[in-house]
Design an enzyme around this catalytic site. Sequence first.
Site, PDB file in Angstrom:
ATOM      1  CE  LYS A 575      54.038  36.758  47.548  1.00  0.00           C
ATOM      2  NZ  LYS A 575      53.593  37.551  48.748  1.00  0.00           N
ATOM      3  N   GLY A 577      48.376  37.684  43.619  1.00  0.00           N
ATOM      4  CA  GLY A 577      47.545  38.892  43.741  1.00  0.00           C
ATOM      5  C   GLY A 577      46.269  38.642  44.520  1.00  0.00           C
ATOM      6  CB  THR A 578      45.189  35.850  46.746  1.00  0.00           C
ATOM      7  OG1 THR A 578      46.304  35.946  47.625  1.00  0.00           O
ATOM      8  CG2 THR A 578      45.408  34.713  45.768  1.00  0.00           C
ATOM      9  CB  SER A 673      56.392  36.625  43.770  1.00  0.00           C
ATOM     10  OG  SER A 673      55.602  37.178  44.774  1.00  0.00           O
ATOM     11  CE1 TYR A 778      43.974  51.378  37.855  1.00  0.00           C
ATOM     12  CE2 TYR A 778      45.804  49.971  37.183  1.00  0.00           C
ATOM     13  CZ  TYR A 778      44.851  50.926  36.887  1.00  0.00           C
ATOM     14  OH  TYR A 778      44.756  51.420  35.623  1.00  0.00           O
ATOM     15  CE  LYS A 794      50.305  40.345  51.151  1.00  0.00           C
ATOM     16  NZ  LYS A 794      50.414  38.932  51.244  1.00  0.00           N
ATOM     17  N   GLY A 795      53.821  43.680  46.732  1.00  0.00           N
ATOM     18  CA  GLY A 795      54.306  44.571  45.686  1.00  0.00           C
ATOM     19  C   GLY A 795      55.591  45.267  46.087  1.00  0.00           C
ATOM     20  CE  LYS A 797      59.553  49.498  43.034  1.00  0.00           C
ATOM     21  NZ  LYS A 797      58.155  49.254  43.369  1.00  0.00           N
TER      22      LYS A 797
END
Length: 847
Positions: A575, A577-578, A673, A778, A794-795, A797
């Site tokens: 969690k 950002g891998t 997360s 990004y 991933k990412g 809400k």
Amino acid sequence: MSPSSIVTQKANPPVPHIRCLTDPALHNPEVQAPGRHKADERLQLSHRALLISESPNSSFGRKIKNFVNSLRIQVKVASKSKALPVLTNKKSARFAVVIFENYLSYLKLDNWNRQLIDKYCRDYHVGIVGFIKPPKGGKDDVIYLDGYHLTLQYKLTLEDYKLNFDSYLWRVVKPGELWEGFLPGKWTVFHSNHSTYQNLAFSKLSSRFFEFGSGETNNLKGFKFVTSIMDKGEIDGIPKILFGSDLSFWLHTVMMMDALSYLSFGKLELKLERYIQIDVDDIFVGKEGIRMKVEDVEALVETQDRVQKDVPGFQFNLGYSGGFYLSGNNEEDKGDRKLLEYRKKFRWFSHMWRHEQPHKFPTDFIESSMLMNKDFAKENDITVYGEYSVAPHHSGVYPVHEPLYRLWKEIWGVKVTSTEEYPKLMPAWQRRGFVHSGIMVLPRQTCGLFTTTIFSSDYPGGLEALDAAIQGGDTFQTILTTPISIFMTHLSNYGNDRLALYMLESIVSFIKCWTNLKLLSLPPVELGFKYFEMFPQDKEPLWTNPCEYYRHKDLWPVNKTCDGLPDFIVVGPQKTGTTALYSFLSQHPSILSNKPSPQTYEEIQFFNSHNYFRGLDWYLDFFPQREKPNRTLLFEKSANYFDSEVVPKRIATLLPRVKIIVLLMNPAKRALSWFHHMRYHNDPTALNSTFREVVTASGDAPSKLKNLRNRCLQPGLYSQHLVRWLDYFPSKQIHIVHSDELKNDPVQVMDSLQKFLNVQPHRNYAQHLRYDPKKGFYCSVMSDGQTKCLGQSKGHKYPAMDAESERYLRLYYRKHNINLSKLLASFDSELPEWLKYELKQADLLKS
Ligand SMILES: Nc1ncnc2c1ncn2[C@@H]1O[C@H](COP(=O)(O)OS(=O)(=O)O)[C@@H](OP(=O)(O)O)[C@H]1O
């Protein structure tokens, strides 16, 4: 000598000649000193020794450490000039014995350390083993140790050795024998006049000493010189065993074992049982002239009968290659037939039909080789012990060749094998066993015989050298320190001078005369079970890189690549950002990621899970071929490597030079997360609980909830995990990515990562990544100018963290975050904003 002249030499086998001076039954340690090795529960001593060495690179210090390690006893080494290690912790006294490489350094310790050691030894009844090294350049050859009633006399040249029969120290040693001969090096002897001392061993001045004119008279020639002494501790409360020389004299290793055992109340000792297995490899293999004749076969049977009296259950294991049956001269063919006549006397195991090395041949060829050998046994009514097999030249056993393991199981039902190659041949005392694919692989030892030496006159160094190995040398030391010894011998050692039979009978006699070791034998499968019962920690293999060691490389199939392993690994934690990093790295033209796994998608999860036991081939299959061999980098990311206990060691063993990438973010946010990730994946406990309930679960909360809490919070103990990585990798091999930077400024992160990885060409990620307002992250810019973002999971809400959980986690991670801030200095990493903020807030909460 040319091979033909070797074989025409007349065979005149040497006769084993070792006889005990005293009746071996006379000394019985259990009867002599009942109960003296019983551990006292009160003491709570750890099963470790502390060695105080003269300097960090002292060679004798290393020798002591290696010897004690060879007994599977852990040793903490401290240098006499440095601070002592912590001696006790909450649970126990950390060392069961203290060893001084130089006892005089103990006597000269500064007051503080001396008091510390003495108090520790007295409080926990811990004894000291010391070796006496004469002071450098000392003028005096005699020193009186004030307060100890002990005089040391240095630099003597001695010969012959005998032990005090009445000492209660002896456990492995059987003290009735006399060792005749020159003793290596210069010796210190002890003169004592106090009841605290018990003499342990005696020697004589060497006749060489007299030759060179010392002026001494012959009355000094008796066994007057005490070469080892026990101090029972009557003077200062600390028992000690002192040696007037180092471990070069063979008997000192055995005495050292007894000293460790005695002084540690049995904590530091091996059992007395020693299992031996002798494999006779290459049955029927071998050129004309080096094979067995009828009388050699008779000798084999007779020796086995004799050895069985001293080694209950002993039986030679014959490894046969049927493809070479009757391929010698007339006499030798008769020998082959004789062997079959006596087949029921031995335990047969299968080799390959014509001794082929499995890693060199196609699988179907290996299969037919095994089947032909099986048919040979059937045709000749040989009952094969199918559960055991070995491979020619260790081929396929280690490094593991999967087809061999599979075929062994399918065709023979093999359960156990042996090799000298794991983890590598040398040092021999570090050889270990492991279990792979349901087959127990046992460590095999060497016993001083060579396949090519068939006459004693050809033996390197002559028969004296073989005798030396048996009488206290390498072969003896192997059995002394190895509870289970599997020796590989060859057909050639049983013909002509029958050196294997000589070796076997001699070593059995020598052990019987000088030690209380109980020699035993078991069928291979039972031996395998015994091994892993003794050393359960050995079951799990620790894979090494076959291309890093020349012997393993020779056993590595040519079609297997040596550059198929990763150059760097993204290790997580989860969690942080891998996946984004994995995707950005994969875009680079010179970086190739692993192929996806059907079970775990982009992650292989090899080093942290049961996948590790599938073996190296399984792992290698995930990596594509490098497009440009010198330029392409291979990598994988598995986000749960970071916090695993076992992973750093496993990676470092296989890939010592691999680069490691770690991502760090606020551990509290990481926990949140992760919690939502679990809900997203329908984890029932996560779905039925709030984040606060999970992170605060303790005491009588349901175990499922507590388990979830542990998995949620534990990876965030960053400093604790990083320290473990630093145990195995230098900090310059580890790169830290701050997750917030990856999220907000991935171009900058990719720039510095490319420098760390030294990858060419440098990619300008500004052209390939663009912020996507809809996703809020990004994303990659595709050739059509559109962005491609990571998937929904991933990412996504979710609600912000509640205030109570935030407060709770701030305090929970406070100590670890402080440690992390210190640790980051060794990575030349700036403190991330979140860390500065968290530490400040935590301080405010505390005050
Ligand atoms: N570019 C980009 N796109 C999408 N997501 C991004 C990106 N950069 C960082 N992140 C953050 O990555 C978080 C997921 O982390 P991991 O990929 O390590 O998760 S996992 O362990 O593989 O499940 C994910 O966490 P959550 O927001 O909690 O879903 C994101 O915050």
